[in-house]
Design an enzyme around this catalytic site. Structure first.
Site, PDB file in Angstrom:
ATOM      1  N   PHE A 150       0.234 -39.727 -14.112  1.00  0.00           N
ATOM      2  CA  PHE A 150      -0.169 -38.734 -15.117  1.00  0.00           C
ATOM      3  C   PHE A 150       1.017 -38.154 -15.877  1.00  0.00           C
ATOM      4  CE2 PHE A 150       1.059 -35.705 -11.814  1.00  0.00           C
ATOM      5  CZ  PHE A 150       1.597 -34.667 -12.559  1.00  0.00           C
ATOM      6  N   LYS A 192      -3.842 -49.597 -16.783  1.00  0.00           N
ATOM      7  CA  LYS A 192      -4.725 -48.646 -16.094  1.00  0.00           C
ATOM      8  C   LYS A 192      -3.978 -47.315 -16.083  1.00  0.00           C
ATOM      9  CE  LYS A 192      -5.757 -46.483 -12.908  1.00  0.00           C
ATOM     10  NZ  LYS A 192      -5.831 -45.009 -12.962  1.00  0.00           N
ATOM     11  N   GLU A 246      -6.151 -41.184 -14.740  1.00  0.00           N
ATOM     12  CA  GLU A 246      -7.440 -40.619 -15.142  1.00  0.00           C
ATOM     13  C   GLU A 246      -7.297 -39.168 -15.603  1.00  0.00           C
ATOM     14  OE1 GLU A 246      -6.242 -41.546 -12.288  1.00  0.00           O
ATOM     15  OE2 GLU A 246      -7.300 -40.735 -10.544  1.00  0.00           O
ATOM     16  N   SER A 260       3.075 -42.026  -6.927  1.00  0.00           N
ATOM     17  CA  SER A 260       3.637 -41.426  -5.717  1.00  0.00           C
ATOM     18  C   SER A 260       4.001 -42.520  -4.703  1.00  0.00           C
ATOM     19  CB  SER A 260       2.614 -40.462  -5.120  1.00  0.00           C
ATOM     20  OG  SER A 260       1.418 -41.170  -4.853  1.00  0.00           O
ATOM     21  N   CYS A 279       9.664 -37.506 -12.471  1.00  0.00           N
ATOM     22  CA  CYS A 279      10.240 -38.203 -11.309  1.00  0.00           C
ATOM     23  C   CYS A 279      11.750 -38.082 -11.317  1.00  0.00           C
ATOM     24  CB  CYS A 279       9.843 -39.661 -11.319  1.00  0.00           C
ATOM     25  SG  CYS A 279      10.533 -40.529 -12.719  1.00  0.00           S
ATOM     26  N   GLU A 298       8.166 -34.092  -1.599  1.00  0.00           N
ATOM     27  CA  GLU A 298       8.256 -34.114  -3.061  1.00  0.00           C
ATOM     28  C   GLU A 298       7.240 -33.094  -3.578  1.00  0.00           C
ATOM     29  OE1 GLU A 298       6.603 -37.415  -5.320  1.00  0.00           O
ATOM     30  OE2 GLU A 298       8.123 -37.153  -6.859  1.00  0.00           O
TER      31      GLU A 298
HETATM   32  P1  NAD Z   1      -0.453 -41.097  -8.120  1.00  0.00           P
HETATM   33  O1  NAD Z   1       0.209 -41.974  -7.113  1.00  0.00           O
HETATM   34  O2  NAD Z   1      -1.466 -40.121  -7.663  1.00  0.00           O
HETATM   35  O3  NAD Z   1      -1.205 -42.004  -9.231  1.00  0.00           O
HETATM   36  C1  NAD Z   1      -0.559 -43.064  -9.879  1.00  0.00           C
HETATM   37  C2  NAD Z   1      -1.606 -44.093 -10.277  1.00  0.00           C
HETATM   38  O4  NAD Z   1      -2.236 -44.597  -9.103  1.00  0.00           O
HETATM   39  C3  NAD Z   1      -2.701 -43.522 -11.165  1.00  0.00           C
HETATM   40  O5  NAD Z   1      -3.021 -44.465 -12.166  1.00  0.00           O
HETATM   41  C4  NAD Z   1      -3.864 -43.324 -10.200  1.00  0.00           C
HETATM   42  O6  NAD Z   1      -5.122 -43.456 -10.813  1.00  0.00           O
HETATM   43  C5  NAD Z   1      -3.637 -44.409  -9.174  1.00  0.00           C
HETATM   44  N1  NAD Z   1      -4.101 -44.043  -7.837  1.00  0.00           N
HETATM   45  C6  NAD Z   1      -4.186 -42.793  -7.305  1.00  0.00           C
HETATM   46  N2  NAD Z   1      -4.639 -42.852  -6.056  1.00  0.00           N
HETATM   47  C7  NAD Z   1      -4.835 -44.158  -5.764  1.00  0.00           C
HETATM   48  C8  NAD Z   1      -5.292 -44.850  -4.606  1.00  0.00           C
HETATM   49  N3  NAD Z   1      -5.638 -44.209  -3.497  1.00  0.00           N
HETATM   50  N4  NAD Z   1      -5.367 -46.199  -4.655  1.00  0.00           N
HETATM   51  C9  NAD Z   1      -5.019 -46.869  -5.770  1.00  0.00           C
HETATM   52  N5  NAD Z   1      -4.584 -46.246  -6.897  1.00  0.00           N
HETATM   53  C10 NAD Z   1      -4.492 -44.916  -6.900  1.00  0.00           C
HETATM   54  O7  NAD Z   1       0.719 -40.388  -8.946  1.00  0.00           O
HETATM   55  P2  NAD Z   1       0.587 -39.230 -10.035  1.00  0.00           P
HETATM   56  O8  NAD Z   1       0.233 -37.969  -9.354  1.00  0.00           O
HETATM   57  O9  NAD Z   1      -0.236 -39.694 -11.174  1.00  0.00           O
HETATM   58  O10 NAD Z   1       2.101 -39.160 -10.554  1.00  0.00           O
HETATM   59  C11 NAD Z   1       3.102 -38.409  -9.913  1.00  0.00           C
HETATM   60  C12 NAD Z   1       3.908 -39.276  -8.970  1.00  0.00           C
HETATM   61  O11 NAD Z   1       4.478 -40.373  -9.677  1.00  0.00           O
HETATM   62  C13 NAD Z   1       5.100 -38.528  -8.375  1.00  0.00           C
HETATM   63  O12 NAD Z   1       5.201 -38.904  -7.029  1.00  0.00           O
HETATM   64  C14 NAD Z   1       6.280 -39.034  -9.177  1.00  0.00           C
HETATM   65  O13 NAD Z   1       7.521 -38.979  -8.523  1.00  0.00           O
HETATM   66  C15 NAD Z   1       5.872 -40.453  -9.414  1.00  0.00           C
HETATM   67  N6  NAD Z   1       6.581 -41.006 -10.557  1.00  0.00           N
HETATM   68  C16 NAD Z   1       7.592 -41.872 -10.305  1.00  0.00           C
HETATM   69  C17 NAD Z   1       8.298 -42.408 -11.350  1.00  0.00           C
HETATM   70  C18 NAD Z   1       9.418 -43.374 -11.093  1.00  0.00           C
HETATM   71  O14 NAD Z   1       9.937 -43.906 -12.052  1.00  0.00           O
HETATM   72  N7  NAD Z   1       9.832 -43.611  -9.866  1.00  0.00           N
HETATM   73  C19 NAD Z   1       7.974 -42.062 -12.677  1.00  0.00           C
HETATM   74  C20 NAD Z   1       6.927 -41.175 -12.889  1.00  0.00           C
HETATM   75  C21 NAD Z   1       6.228 -40.645 -11.815  1.00  0.00           C
END
Ligand code: NAD
Length: 504
Positions: free
Chosen positions: A154, A178, A181, A231, A286, A386
């Site tokens: 997000f 994808k 959401e 994450s 991040c 985090e």
């Molecule tokens: P998230 O892991 O909740 O979601 C990321 C994606 O995975 C979304 O598209 C979501 O719909 C999907 N998703 C969520 N739960 C899932 C599941 N159980 N099974 C399969 N897919 C699933 O992350 P977020 O809250 O959207 O973003 C924040 C996180 O992203 C933080 O941990 C941040 O550090 C990380 N991030 C990392 C970087 C990097 O470059 N390392 C960059 C941006 C964000």
């Protein structure tokens, strides 16, 4: 204005809006008001399969189109994006909450990856060796994979997808994006831009939804590679699951980024940078600095400077010229606030408490002011987890060595920064620190698009980082061709030879 800006429901995209099958429809909330700003479809498996089929159909012709044709579409996309980036920034602010200037910065950094991908004819050049053996030449080439999936978080609804899809498309693949959401509208705005730039239908597709959509992509045999950002637990899951289906995967995960300040640093500069990098985008980056390691006797003076600056920040609606917007959802706001409670209970010194901020915005928004803790120790939850919110923790260290040991003991390895006026210290730090992206007097060292972005340890699963030459490698596979053309004027060939071929 593009049509999507007034559309009540965000759909999937296969070249035109695609409604899908028996999808669920959920609300998209503006975090600055707490009110519904759109609705979004959540794909079921049948919808996901239909979107992948559209991409599969488009991939073959696109993969065989000329480099000139592909790079021209990329250039047009870049021009349109540059001209209209404010529209996209407004969408990001509405659904994510970050302030407009920050949203614009996000789009500009994504645009850099588009600009990098415009150079695809050069990036895909192979090697050629004439006469590796008598009458035999060798050349190498890189070819597209077919359909590739991009699953994004997000916090950067435009930039993170743009780390991947411009290179993937330029290299001749079809993409299924994808998006998160929580802020899905940017994806459809970008899809419309591709259409306007002349990209054939199906080369860029969008699949809206949650885990159901993600799992469908991870399992679908036509999807050859997955780029995931999110994450760490989900990144690990995606990496393991998609790998088990034989896919190529790069899965970027979470972070806990340290900023180490040595006694010889300029403390005013360090304080400015710590506050900007800690609280920009409400800490939902991040690459945000979440831990500041103050080395030696400067700690008191540095904390006082950071506290003053933290208190001066204006929290509020990102469209009103404030410094910091809301958190993305009410649940996330409450989770971050619970970390503040936990830090206080664990005995950290709460220097600035953001739990009841003065806000320039709607009282129903998901607000949390900037929060500063001092005397944080590595056993506390506010250090180990985090938090992904506007909470900056100060850890005090007695020496440079102790600071580096702390950073290296952390399970994450995304970004790190060192503030110093010593070139010797900086050089040692660059060598010793076990982190993928290092800043020297630069707090958020996000690499330019022609370098690659990625962390170490729990911050990235897979071999290749995002964009730059790693990105080109990731979205193509290599082939080496060995050629002999018999000269009809020469004597007939040398007859049978069953020994392993040797070069002569
Ligand atoms: P998230 O892991 O909740 O979601 C990321 C994606 O995975 C979304 O598209 C979501 O719909 C999907 N998703 C969520 N739960 C899932 C599941 N159980 N099974 C399969 N897919 C699933 O992350 P977020 O809250 O959207 O973003 C924040 C996180 O992203 C933080 O941990 C941040 O550090 C990380 N991030 C990392 C970087 C990097 O470059 N390392 C960059 C941006 C964000």
């Amino acid at each position: 204005m593009l049509a999507i800006m007034t559309a009540p429901t965000v759909t999937h995209w296969t070249g035109t809006p695609y409604v899908g099958h028996a999808d669920r429809v959920e609300d998209v909330i503006n975090p600055a008001t707490g009110r519904v700003s759109a609705r979004v479809r959540y794909a079921d498996v049948e919808t996901a399969n239909a979107v992948v089929s559209a991409a599969e159909l488009a991939a073959r012709d696109w993969g065989r189109s000329s480099l000139t044709a592909r790079s021209r579409v990329l250039f047009r996309f870049r021009e349109l994006l540059d001209a209209r980036k404010e529209e996209l920034a407004a969408i990001i602010t509405r659904e994510h909450g970050k302030i407009l200037a920050d949203a614009l910065g996000e789009v500009s950094r994504g645009q850099e990856a588009v600009e990098f991908a415009c150079g695809i004819p050069h990036l895909l050049k192979g090697a050629y060796s004439e006469g590796v053996s008598t009458g035999i030449d060798v050349h190498s080439k890189r070819q597209p994979l077919g359909v590739v999936g991009v699953i994004s978080p997000f916090n950067f609804p435009a930039m993170v997808p743009m780390w991947f899809f411009p290179i993937a498309i330029a290299a001749g693949n079809a993409v299924v994006l994808k998006p998160s959401e929580k802020d899905p509208s940017a994806s459809i705005w970008l899809a419309e831009l591709w259409r306007e730039a002349g990209l054939p239908a199906g080369v860029f597709t969008v699949l809206q939804g949650d885990k159901v959509a993600v799992d469908a992509l991870l399992e679908h045999p036509a999807v050859k590679a997955i780029s995931f950002v999110g994450s760490t637990p989900i990144a690990r899951y995606v990496y393991e699951r998609a790998s088990s289906y034989g896919k190529r995967v790069q899965a970027l995960g979470g972070a806990k980024n340290h900023m180490v300040v040595l006694p010889d640093a300029d403390l005013d500069v360090a304080a400015d940078q710590a506050v900007s990098a800690g609280f920009g985008s409400a800490g939902e980056r991040c690459m945000a600095i979440s831990v500041l390691v103050a080395v030696g006797p400067i700690a008191d003076g540095l904390v006082a400077r950071i506290a003053d600056r933290t208190r001066s920040l204006r929290t509020g609606d990102g469209t009103r010229g404030t410094d910091m917007g809301p958190l993305v959802t009410r649940a996330h706001r409450d989770r971050v606030a619970s970390f503040v409670d936990a830090g206080e209970a664990a005995g950290a010194e709460l220097v600035v408490d953001g739990r009841a901020p003065q806000v320039d915005g709607d009282s129903s928004g998901f607000w949390l002011g900037p929060t500063l803790f001092d005397h944080v120790t590595p056993d506390m939850e506010i250090y180990t987890e985090e938090i992904f919110g506007p909470v900056l923790s100060i850890v005090r260290a007695g020496s440079y060595d102790e600071a580096v040991r702390l950073v290296n003991a952390n399970p994450y390895g995304n970004g790190v920064a060192l503030f110093t006026s010593s070139g010797t210290a900086a050089r040692a730090f660059e060598r010793d620190v076990e982190v993928g992206m290092v800043g020297v007097n630069v707090p958020v060292p996000v690499p330019m698009a022609y370098y690659s972005f990625g962390g170490w340890k729990q911050s990235l699963f897979g071999d290749q980082h995002a964009h730059g030459t790693d990105g080109v490698q990731f979205f193509t596979r290599g082939k080496v061709v060995t050629t002999r053309w018999n000269d009809p004027a020469a004597k007939p060939g040398g007859g049978l030879e069953l020994a392993f071929p040797q070069n002569r």
